[in-house]
Design a protein around this motif. Structure first.
Motif, PDB file in Angstrom:
ATOM      1  N   PRO A 265      19.729  16.285  36.516  1.00  0.00           N
ATOM      2  CA  PRO A 265      20.350  17.119  35.484  1.00  0.00           C
ATOM      3  C   PRO A 265      20.508  16.447  34.123  1.00  0.00           C
ATOM      4  O   PRO A 265      20.697  17.126  33.134  1.00  0.00           O
ATOM      5  CB  PRO A 265      21.722  17.467  36.084  1.00  0.00           C
ATOM      6  CG  PRO A 265      21.959  16.469  37.159  1.00  0.00           C
ATOM      7  CD  PRO A 265      20.615  16.031  37.662  1.00  0.00           C
ATOM      8  N   PHE A 307      22.920  19.404  25.427  1.00  0.00           N
ATOM      9  CA  PHE A 307      23.323  18.736  24.186  1.00  0.00           C
ATOM     10  C   PHE A 307      23.157  17.234  24.344  1.00  0.00           C
ATOM     11  O   PHE A 307      23.382  16.694  25.423  1.00  0.00           O
ATOM     12  CB  PHE A 307      24.804  19.026  23.877  1.00  0.00           C
ATOM     13  CG  PHE A 307      24.991  20.030  22.778  1.00  0.00           C
ATOM     14  CD1 PHE A 307      24.615  21.351  22.958  1.00  0.00           C
ATOM     15  CD2 PHE A 307      25.553  19.663  21.554  1.00  0.00           C
ATOM     16  CE1 PHE A 307      24.791  22.291  21.950  1.00  0.00           C
ATOM     17  CE2 PHE A 307      25.733  20.592  20.540  1.00  0.00           C
ATOM     18  CZ  PHE A 307      25.354  21.903  20.735  1.00  0.00           C
ATOM     19  N   TYR A 355      34.192  15.767  17.922  1.00  0.00           N
ATOM     20  CA  TYR A 355      33.715  15.004  19.086  1.00  0.00           C
ATOM     21  C   TYR A 355      32.183  14.940  19.058  1.00  0.00           C
ATOM     22  O   TYR A 355      31.582  13.878  19.228  1.00  0.00           O
ATOM     23  CB  TYR A 355      34.198  15.666  20.390  1.00  0.00           C
ATOM     24  CG  TYR A 355      33.635  15.020  21.657  1.00  0.00           C
ATOM     25  CD1 TYR A 355      34.366  14.073  22.363  1.00  0.00           C
ATOM     26  CD2 TYR A 355      32.359  15.362  22.136  1.00  0.00           C
ATOM     27  CE1 TYR A 355      33.848  13.475  23.512  1.00  0.00           C
ATOM     28  CE2 TYR A 355      31.838  14.768  23.284  1.00  0.00           C
ATOM     29  CZ  TYR A 355      32.588  13.826  23.968  1.00  0.00           C
ATOM     30  OH  TYR A 355      32.068  13.237  25.088  1.00  0.00           O
TER      31      TYR A 355
END
Ligand code: CMC
Length: 432
Positions: A265, A307, A355
């Motif tokens: 993943p 991302f 962040y």
């Protein structure tokens, strides 16, 4: 000649050496440490290889600061607009664009090798219907080596072309058959009059009961997606292919290893995970900010899938092209996927959040690709298989480049040992 002086002081014992400096054609600077251990008795420690070049390569160039991706020097934007996956495969593997004759001969060969041995069809019977198609894909690719024993000798360059052609053509058939197996439909044989991508659509979605019309715009978008995935220099799966190949494992076995590496993943498996994540966000009230709060809570262990990237620190040029293709495909098919809307809100919120801004995290290739695959009718667990199909020419090109390089040695990193120093064996009746 450029060089860098390295001095090591170990308990007052000072030794130094001049390291050659290598400068690539795009001005990437590298210290050549090949003789470091031999001369100074030290190694470098670089877990995850963030600062380590494992090879020189003339295939793909990435500038992660500027969002540049080029295959053999040609920008991905031009290839995506003007080329086909077959032509890009030729470009990556052979180092230049084919002329008309070479391209038609190459396409013809790919067409002629699309069938898999009939005995291989029975292999599919052994898998449960719930099997993940990536498990089937890697096993089948490794199994191909048992049907083409001449390819077992990786040093035999004469069989490279035919082996690479077989792989490129048959991976598509195996991918489609693994999908048919999972939904309990009969396998559809390839049709020679169809182009590479049209044939993929045919084998995936047609049934023997009625004709399956193939839309040129859909063929174009599949070409685009495969082109955008076709190579990405020394990423996790490509480095795996090179490492396995460096032991002179055959091409089929090396690529099967690459498929396994891609499955994770954090790598190619992210495209499937993005859809799972978006569906979960919607199920939990469609609150993207609430989800981002969870991601930012380091204890949660939750990542914003699709991302971030080791190399791209401003934008991923593939994601830009895929996002615009997703909009076009959905409007062409008249679909209104609520997940696309959630994805866009999620992206917008993340790109405003300190962040993600501070860590330079942007959407990568996997963020929007799943939305297109869904719209085209591909099952979610097939997304990483499509990534593998796209990445195949890159893996093959990198394997070939490595095998043609006379300086290639078996890949074998060192380590810094941190375990026990010498201990005596304790007989079992004296152990606690
Ligand atoms: N969500 C939340 N935080 C993240 C993410 C993310 N997706 N990606 C990176 N970070 C944080 C990470 O925790 C670290 O924070 P800190 O400095 O506070 O410890 C910082 O950003 C730097 O990240 P990193 O883990 O050092 O980055 P990496 O280069 O080791 O990992 C990555 C790259 C792609 C594995 C990672 O960004 C990630 O796990 N992304 C989500 C999975 C994903 O989309 N993978 C597909 C990659 S593109 C296609 C492909 O090549 O396969």
């Amino acid at each position: 000649m450029n060089s860098a002086k390295l001095t090591v002081n170990l308990g007052g014992d000072e030794k130094s050496m001049d390291l050659p400096v290598l400068i690539g054609t795009e001005a990437e600077v590298a210290l050549d440490i090949r003789n470091l251990r031999q001369q100074l008795g030290v190694i470098v420690l670089d877990p995850a290889y963030g600062n380590t070049g494992s090879c020189t390569s003339a295939i793909t160039y990435i500038d992660g600061e500027k969002g540049i991706l080029r295959y053999r020097g040609i920008p991905i934007e031009q290839l995506g607009e003007k080329s086909t996956f077959v032509e890009v495969s030729y470009l990556l593997i052979n180092g230049r664009l084919p002329n008309k004759h070479e391209l038609s001969e190459y396409s013809r060969k790919l067409t002629m090798h699309s069938l898999i041995h009939e005995d291989m069809k029975h292999f599919f019977d052994g898998y449960p219907a719930t099997a993940h198609p990536m498990a089937i894909l890697s096993a089948m690719v490794c199994s191909l080596s048992s049907f083409y024993p001449e390819a077992l000798d990786a040093t035999n360059t004469e069989v490279f072309d035919i082996t690479a052609t077989r792989l490129l053509s048959k991976l598509r058939t195996i991918a489609a058959f693994s999908y048919k197996k999972s939904i309990g439909q009969p396998f559809m044989y390839p049709k020679n009059e169809l182009s590479y991508c049209a044939n993929l659509i045919h084998m995936m979605f047609a049934t023997p009961c009625e004709p399956y019309p193939i839309d040129d715009d859909i063929v174009k978008v599949i070409n685009l997606l495969l082109i955008l995935h076709a190579d990405h220099e020394q990423n996790c799966s490509t480095s795996t292919v090179r490492l396995v190949g460096s032991g002179q494992a055959n091409l089929f076995a090396s690529i099967a290893s690459g498929i396994c590496a891609l499955w994770g993943p954090r790598h190619g498996g992210a495209n499937q995970e993005v859809i799972t994540m978006l569906a979960q966000i919607r199920k939990n009230g469609d609150d993207v900010n609430k989800f981002l709060t969870l991601v930012k809570d380091r204890q949660s262990g939750v990542k914003l899938m699709g991302f971030g990237h080791r190399v791209y620190k401003n934008f991923d040029p593939r994601a830009v092209l895929i996002k615009s293709a997703a909009d076009k495909v959905l409007s062409k098919l008249g679909r209104n996927d609520p997940l696309l809307e959630t994805a866009k809100r999620l992206e917008e919120a993340a790109l405003k959040d300190s962040y993600f801004v501070d860590r330079r995290l942007y959407p990568n290739v996997d963020f929007y690709s799943g939305i297109i695959y869904r719209a085209l009718g591909f099952a979610t667990n097939m997304f990483t298989v499509l990534f593998a199909l796209g990445r195949l020419p890159g893996w093959i090109a990198q394997w070939k480049e490595m095998n043609e390089d006379p300086s290639t040695r078996i890949g074998r990193p060192r380590q810094v040992y941190t375990g026990n120093t010498a201990l005596d064996y304790t007989p079992i009746d004296q152990r606690e």
